[in-house]
Design a protein around this motif. Structure first.
Motif, PDB file in Angstrom:
ATOM      1  N   LEU A 210       0.826  -1.199   0.000  1.00  0.00           N
ATOM      2  CA  LEU A 210       0.000   0.000   0.000  1.00  0.00           C
ATOM      3  C   LEU A 210       0.871   1.264   0.000  1.00  0.00           C
ATOM      4  N   VAL A 211       1.915   1.265   0.831  1.00  0.00           N
ATOM      5  CA  VAL A 211       2.822   2.418   0.879  1.00  0.00           C
ATOM      6  C   VAL A 211       3.547   2.590  -0.453  1.00  0.00           C
ATOM      7  N   GLY A 212       3.959   1.470  -1.063  1.00  0.00           N
ATOM      8  CA  GLY A 212       4.604   1.558  -2.372  1.00  0.00           C
ATOM      9  C   GLY A 212       3.683   2.136  -3.429  1.00  0.00           C
ATOM     10  N   TRP A 213       2.420   1.741  -3.403  1.00  0.00           N
ATOM     11  CA  TRP A 213       1.440   2.290  -4.347  1.00  0.00           C
ATOM     12  C   TRP A 213       1.264   3.794  -4.127  1.00  0.00           C
ATOM     13  N   LEU A 214       1.260   4.193  -2.854  1.00  0.00           N
ATOM     14  CA  LEU A 214       1.098   5.613  -2.555  1.00  0.00           C
ATOM     15  C   LEU A 214       2.340   6.415  -2.953  1.00  0.00           C
ATOM     16  N   SER A 215       3.515   5.951  -2.531  1.00  0.00           N
ATOM     17  CA  SER A 215       4.734   6.734  -2.749  1.00  0.00           C
ATOM     18  C   SER A 215       5.163   6.760  -4.210  1.00  0.00           C
TER      19      SER A 215
END
Length: 374
Positions: free
Chosen positions: A112-117
């Motif tokens: 999820l963090v990778g998708w956001l960042s």
């Protein structure tokens, strides 16, 4: 499998609660800032919620790793206090196996963090920059609210209109107060007050905008002195200042991730490594949180919470400092931010195997002690 689902559920529920609280706190502070700008007429109130919506991915990419870290500390800390971890340990769940179980919710958060960042956050920054540029392209008349005194962005002009036409081209009951400065702009030389029955906005061929006032008076003087000059006019033109574009974030933060790959610019390399570091941060803070969550029931649940937060702050602070050094070319791109992750990965492994290392060291010293006594 039951134990795995139970632990994951406890961590994810705590993560959701902590992240929601942190998101509300951060968004409230930022919303107050935008709300103050809207009250000053700098921003259109209608775009406030749109801006906040675009900023959420940028907030979440930093909140979720911290929320997961606190989620492990709070959830596992409660299990230690309730002696549930003791039961799990007796059934063969070692700290190492517990760490393996913990990597499953960490993987979900990392994705999820990778998708956001890598995706949503840069798009959100670009959208916010576009909205702010559009707002900066508006003159004070475009954001003027009838019946309210509005201060210009630099505070040098105050504008008031009793009535305003729907298309914002005609004004009634106009009042304007503007400070006058010396030619070098260093000292104030009094104020000019304009009042008029009506006014209209006029755009010249070169794009400059004028406010044409009709049937009014101009007063020039200094506050506190009776020496004022009054001029009556039929038509008076006021040049509206050209907008100054102010982008809240740097251009690199709005650059799509695919454009960062292969760039030789240190600033772009720093931005790329920062975006890749956030998902990696999730796994390493998980490695740190599992051993730090172990508490003694007699000591209380929050004994290790404060040192753990300091350790997390040191990790994030060192990453930010390394990003700044890489941005300025003080660090080689090959080293980049990865050495920071390596240091805290080593700290996590040391904490995880601390008990085994202690037993090994004690066993190494035991024969020496026996020989000395013999």
């Amino acid at each position: 499998m039951i134990v795995f689902r139970y632990l994951s559920r406890e961590v994810l529920v705590t993560l959701s609660a902590v992240s929601a609280v942190l998101l509300v706190i951060i968004m409230s502070g930022r919303f107050i800032k935008y709300l103050a700008q809207a009250a000053q007429g700098v921003l259109d109130p209608g775009v406030l919620f749109l801006i906040m919506g675009y900023r959420i991915p940028g907030f979440l990419q930093l909140i979720l790793p911290l929320g997961l870290f606190l989620g492990f500390l709070l959830a596992y800390g409660r299990l230690y206090l309730d002696s549930e971890m003791t039961v799990l340990s007796a059934t063969g769940v070692s700290p190492q196996r517990l760490t393996v179980y913990s990597m499953a919710p960490a993987l979900i958060v990392a994705l999820l963090v990778g998708w956001l960042s890598l995706g949503l956050a840069p798009q959100g920054v670009a959208s916010v920059a576009r909205i702010l540029n559009e707002q900066d392209a508006l003159t004070e008349l475009d954001t003027l609210v009838p019946g309210r005194f509005q201060s210009l962005r630099d505070g040098s002009r105050v504008t008031y209109s009793q009535e305003l036409s729907p298309d914002r081209s005609e004004l009634r009951g106009v009042f304007m107060s503007e400070k006058r400065f010396s030619t070098d702009g260093t000292s104030e030389r009094g104020i000019t007050v304009l009042v008029a029955e009506s006014g209209r906005q006029e755009i010249q061929e070169d794009g400059s905008r004028y406010l044409i006032l009709e049937n009014g008076y101009r007063y020039d003087g200094e506050p506190g002195e009776a020496d004022y000059r009054a001029i009556q006019y039929d038509t008076y033109g006021v040049l509206l200042p050209k907008p100054e574009v102010a982008i809240e974030a740097s251009e690199r933060e709005a650059t799509p991730t695919r454009e960062l790959f292969g760039s030789s610019d240190p600033r772009m390399q720093a931005e790329l490594q920062w975006r890749l570091s956030l998902p990696l941060l999730v796994f390493i803070v998980t490695l740190l949180a599992v051993p730090l969550s172990k508490v003694n029931p007699r000591q209380g649940r929050f004994l290790k919470l404060l040192p753990a937060i300091f350790l997390y702050m040191a990790y994030l602070g060192l990453l930010i400092a390394a990003r700044g050094a890489l941005d300025k070319g003080r660090l080689p791109a090959a080293l980049g931010l990865w050495w920071v992750h390596g240091i805290f990965f080593a700290i996590g492994m040391l904490l995880l195997y601390w008990e085994r290392l202690s037993l090994w060291w004690a066993s190494r010293r035991a024969p020496v002690s026996e020989v000395a006594h013999g």
